[in-house]
Design a protein around this motif. Sequence first.
Motif, PDB file in Angstrom:
ATOM      1  N   PHE A  42       0.834  -1.200   0.000  1.00 34.94           N
ATOM      2  CA  PHE A  42       0.000   0.000   0.000  1.00 34.94           C
ATOM      3  C   PHE A  42       0.873   1.257   0.000  1.00 34.94           C
ATOM      4  O   PHE A  42       0.627   2.211  -0.752  1.00 34.94           O
ATOM      5  N   VAL A  43       1.930   1.248   0.823  1.00 34.36           N
ATOM      6  CA  VAL A  43       2.846   2.391   0.894  1.00 34.36           C
ATOM      7  C   VAL A  43       3.535   2.610  -0.448  1.00 34.36           C
ATOM      8  O   VAL A  43       3.657   3.747  -0.933  1.00 34.36           O
ATOM      9  N   ASP A  44       3.992   1.517  -1.070  1.00 28.95           N
ATOM     10  CA  ASP A  44       4.630   1.631  -2.389  1.00 28.95           C
ATOM     11  C   ASP A  44       3.690   2.296  -3.395  1.00 28.95           C
ATOM     12  O   ASP A  44       4.099   3.171  -4.167  1.00 28.95           O
ATOM     13  N   THR A  45       2.428   1.876  -3.381  1.00 35.16           N
ATOM     14  CA  THR A  45       1.451   2.406  -4.331  1.00 35.16           C
ATOM     15  C   THR A  45       1.188   3.885  -4.090  1.00 35.16           C
ATOM     16  O   THR A  45       1.175   4.694  -5.025  1.00 35.16           O
ATOM     17  N   VAL A  46       0.968   4.254  -2.835  1.00 38.95           N
ATOM     18  CA  VAL A  46       0.664   5.647  -2.504  1.00 38.95           C
ATOM     19  C   VAL A  46       1.844   6.557  -2.839  1.00 38.95           C
ATOM     20  O   VAL A  46       1.680   7.625  -3.453  1.00 38.95           O
ATOM     21  N   MET A  47       3.059   6.143  -2.463  1.00 37.05           N
ATOM     22  CA  MET A  47       4.223   6.996  -2.686  1.00 37.05           C
ATOM     23  C   MET A  47       4.558   7.096  -4.173  1.00 37.05           C
ATOM     24  O   MET A  47       4.966   8.162  -4.651  1.00 37.05           O
ATOM     25  N   ALA A  48       4.366   6.011  -4.915  1.00 35.65           N
ATOM     26  CA  ALA A  48       4.588   6.071  -6.366  1.00 35.65           C
ATOM     27  C   ALA A  48       3.554   6.975  -7.024  1.00 35.65           C
ATOM     28  O   ALA A  48       3.863   7.699  -7.980  1.00 35.65           O
ATOM     29  N   GLY A  49       2.316   6.930  -6.516  1.00 35.55           N
ATOM     30  CA  GLY A  49       1.271   7.785  -7.063  1.00 35.55           C
ATOM     31  C   GLY A  49       1.560   9.257  -6.872  1.00 35.55           C
ATOM     32  O   GLY A  49       1.085  10.098  -7.651  1.00 35.55           O
ATOM     33  N   ASN A  50       2.359   9.601  -5.866  1.00 30.87           N
ATOM     34  CA  ASN A  50       2.733  10.993  -5.627  1.00 30.87           C
ATOM     35  C   ASN A  50       3.864  11.466  -6.536  1.00 30.87           C
ATOM     36  O   ASN A  50       4.214  12.657  -6.524  1.00 30.87           O
ATOM     37  N   LEU A  51       4.437  10.519  -7.293  1.00 30.81           N
ATOM     38  CA  LEU A  51       5.473  10.896  -8.253  1.00 30.81           C
ATOM     39  C   LEU A  51       4.869  11.197  -9.616  1.00 30.81           C
ATOM     40  O   LEU A  51       4.924  12.318 -10.096  1.00 30.81           O
ATOM     41  N   SER A  52       4.303  10.168 -10.235  1.00 25.80           N
ATOM     42  CA  SER A  52       3.692  10.337 -11.553  1.00 25.80           C
ATOM     43  C   SER A  52       2.843   9.114 -11.870  1.00 25.80           C
ATOM     44  O   SER A  52       2.965   8.061 -11.229  1.00 25.80           O
ATOM     45  N   THR A  53       2.008   9.254 -12.887  1.00 28.90           N
ATOM     46  CA  THR A  53       1.186   8.132 -13.332  1.00 28.90           C
ATOM     47  C   THR A  53       2.045   6.997 -13.857  1.00 28.90           C
ATOM     48  O   THR A  53       1.759   5.816 -13.619  1.00 28.90           O
ATOM     49  N   ASN A  54       3.114   7.332 -14.559  1.00 29.16           N
ATOM     50  CA  ASN A  54       4.005   6.296 -15.098  1.00 29.16           C
ATOM     51  C   ASN A  54       4.688   5.510 -13.993  1.00 29.16           C
ATOM     52  O   ASN A  54       4.822   4.276 -14.076  1.00 29.16           O
ATOM     53  N   ASP A  55       5.134   6.209 -12.950  1.00 25.23           N
ATOM     54  CA  ASP A  55       5.763   5.510 -11.820  1.00 25.23           C
ATOM     55  C   ASP A  55       4.768   4.607 -11.116  1.00 25.23           C
ATOM     56  O   ASP A  55       5.095   3.471 -10.731  1.00 25.23           O
ATOM     57  N   LEU A  56       3.545   5.092 -10.940  1.00 27.00           N
ATOM     58  CA  LEU A  56       2.503   4.281 -10.311  1.00 27.00           C
ATOM     59  C   LEU A  56       2.212   3.035 -11.138  1.00 27.00           C
ATOM     60  O   LEU A  56       2.120   1.918 -10.604  1.00 27.00           O
ATOM     61  N   ALA A  57       2.088   3.206 -12.455  1.00 28.14           N
ATOM     62  CA  ALA A  57       1.817   2.067 -13.333  1.00 28.14           C
ATOM     63  C   ALA A  57       2.976   1.073 -13.300  1.00 28.14           C
ATOM     64  O   ALA A  57       2.761  -0.151 -13.288  1.00 28.14           O
ATOM     65  N   ALA A  58       4.202   1.580 -13.271  1.00 26.84           N
ATOM     66  CA  ALA A  58       5.377   0.700 -13.259  1.00 26.84           C
ATOM     67  C   ALA A  58       5.435  -0.138 -11.990  1.00 26.84           C
ATOM     68  O   ALA A  58       5.737  -1.341 -12.033  1.00 26.84           O
ATOM     69  N   VAL A  59       5.156   0.483 -10.837  1.00 24.79           N
ATOM     70  CA  VAL A  59       5.154  -0.256  -9.577  1.00 24.79           C
ATOM     71  C   VAL A  59       4.042  -1.301  -9.567  1.00 24.79           C
ATOM     72  O   VAL A  59       4.244  -2.449  -9.132  1.00 24.79           O
ATOM     73  N   ALA A  60       2.857  -0.921 -10.065  1.00 23.25           N
ATOM     74  CA  ALA A  60       1.733  -1.861 -10.101  1.00 23.25           C
ATOM     75  C   ALA A  60       2.039  -3.065 -10.987  1.00 23.25           C
ATOM     76  O   ALA A  60       1.803  -4.216 -10.606  1.00 23.25           O
ATOM     77  N   ILE A  61       2.593  -2.804 -12.164  1.00 20.22           N
ATOM     78  CA  ILE A  61       2.912  -3.889 -13.098  1.00 20.22           C
ATOM     79  C   ILE A  61       4.076  -4.723 -12.570  1.00 20.22           C
ATOM     80  O   ILE A  61       4.054  -5.962 -12.619  1.00 20.22           O
ATOM     81  N   GLY A  62       5.101  -4.045 -12.058  1.00 19.55           N
ATOM     82  CA  GLY A  62       6.252  -4.778 -11.532  1.00 19.55           C
ATOM     83  C   GLY A  62       5.888  -5.686 -10.380  1.00 19.55           C
ATOM     84  O   GLY A  62       6.307  -6.852 -10.338  1.00 19.55           O
ATOM     85  N   SER A  63       5.072  -5.200  -9.446  1.00 22.24           N
ATOM     86  CA  SER A  63       4.683  -6.024  -8.303  1.00 22.24           C
ATOM     87  C   SER A  63       3.768  -7.165  -8.728  1.00 22.24           C
ATOM     88  O   SER A  63       3.796  -8.246  -8.138  1.00 22.24           O
ATOM     89  N   SER A  64       2.956  -6.946  -9.778  1.00 23.65           N
ATOM     90  CA  SER A  64       2.070  -8.009 -10.256  1.00 23.65           C
ATOM     91  C   SER A  64       2.850  -9.131 -10.927  1.00 23.65           C
ATOM     92  O   SER A  64       2.359 -10.261 -11.028  1.00 23.65           O
ATOM     93  N   ILE A  65       4.065  -8.843 -11.388  1.00 20.88           N
ATOM     94  CA  ILE A  65       4.945  -9.888 -11.934  1.00 20.88           C
ATOM     95  C   ILE A  65       5.795 -10.495 -10.826  1.00 20.88           C
ATOM     96  O   ILE A  65       6.006 -11.718 -10.775  1.00 20.88           O
TER      97      ILE A  65
END
Length: 466
Positions: A42-65
């Motif tokens: 949850f922390v990874d998602t929230v903090m990535a979302g405060n950077l940019s949409t691309n960073d948020l998408a990258a963390v979401a996709i990376g963690s899903s793999i």
Amino acid sequence: MNRHETQEPAPLSGRIAAEAKNIFRLGYPLIIANLLQMSMSFVDTVMAGNLSTNDLAAVAIGSSILTPVFMLGVGILMAVTPIVAQHFGAGETGKIGKSVRQSLWLAVLMAIPTILLLRNAYPVLALLNLDPEVAHLADGYLKAAAWGIPGFFSFLALKHFNEAVSVTRPAMYIGVVGLFFNILGNYTLMFGKFGFPALGAIGTGWATMIVMWVMCFSMLGYTWLRKDYASFGIFDDIRLPDPVYMKELLWLGFPIGITLTMEVSMFAVVALLMGMLGTTAVAAHQIALNLASITFMMAFGLSSAITIRVGQNLGRGSLSNATFSGYVGIGMATAMMCCTAALFFLFPELLISIYTDDAELTPLAIQLLFMAAVFQISDGLQVSGSAALRGLKDTKIPMIVNLIAYWIIGFSSGYFLGIHLGYGPKGLWAGLILGLTTAAVLHNLRFRYLTRNRSRRELLAQAEAG
């Protein structure tokens, strides 16, 4: 930590209360540890979302793999709990030390192919037709996080050993330490603080790696320094992998790993199918599933305590106590999930409002949350039933049961109802309910069959001996 216990009270109500207390004492730190583990994501998602949409998408996709790739190893190492619990119940201290040493060897050996897969995942990312920047960030996230896998697997081996000897609080305390380093690592490496460069989503991967090793060394230090563990001889010498102990770990653990992988992959595929139904369907599915995942982690933590109690009692030579522990634990897990189901039924708008106030999204999310409430009971029964079976060292048949329940029955019926017949998200979730319910019934019937069958054999052996 005490292998021998005082005699249980004779009345059934007293026995149930005493056993429930034992299970809760072991289980509540594991529940908290699981929730802390979830909070890191949850922390990874929230903090990535405060950077940019691309960073948020990258963390979401990376963690899903990342999660499905290392789930096989996570499941295999869960075999440490029933193996050590039975040795502990039987007072076989020497075998405990050997089993733990071999589990650490196995952790390192399994980490090697896992690292190779994660550091060469770009072809998979390319198949997803991602934005080039998102693909680059997700690849960097996976490459960085991969170096933490040996530490994470070693942490799990030592964690399961501690749990098996009834020491469950260290996992909770180390979870707090891990969360602190997760926040600090993200803040430092994602945003470029304290003189470090701003790495964005890739910094999240490096922070994840650091957390894995911090948790590993914390658990290693605790296990090394605890004086009453000296009798186990875990660190007395270093020996090469022993085929006998490795075989037992893999024989019990591989089916658990396959089971976890099948479950995670089923939910991942359902999420992909939701993408065919539109953005609203995906968002509603994610909200309801996130809430259901939180409650599942509570039941999963309690289920580990069930495995411990069943395994220890069986190691002491008391099948009747092992059976009793299993049934009390299954009842506790089911009762807890009934409470969470009631929360989903009674306060759906309040729970959904935590995530969104979108007028179009909320009604569908509430409908799916009602369906999540229905499968809470099935989820509690299946996770506790399979945990009781693990305590008996029965993992192969539960793997086959889950294959049938999740994929042949659950996924197939969900696809037929949701996609073929056009019932959409509700049809897909109906399949999930059917699959979980099938697993719940079959796991508990299996536990009943095994314990009754073993009891009959014991009585027959006693009669023949007499």
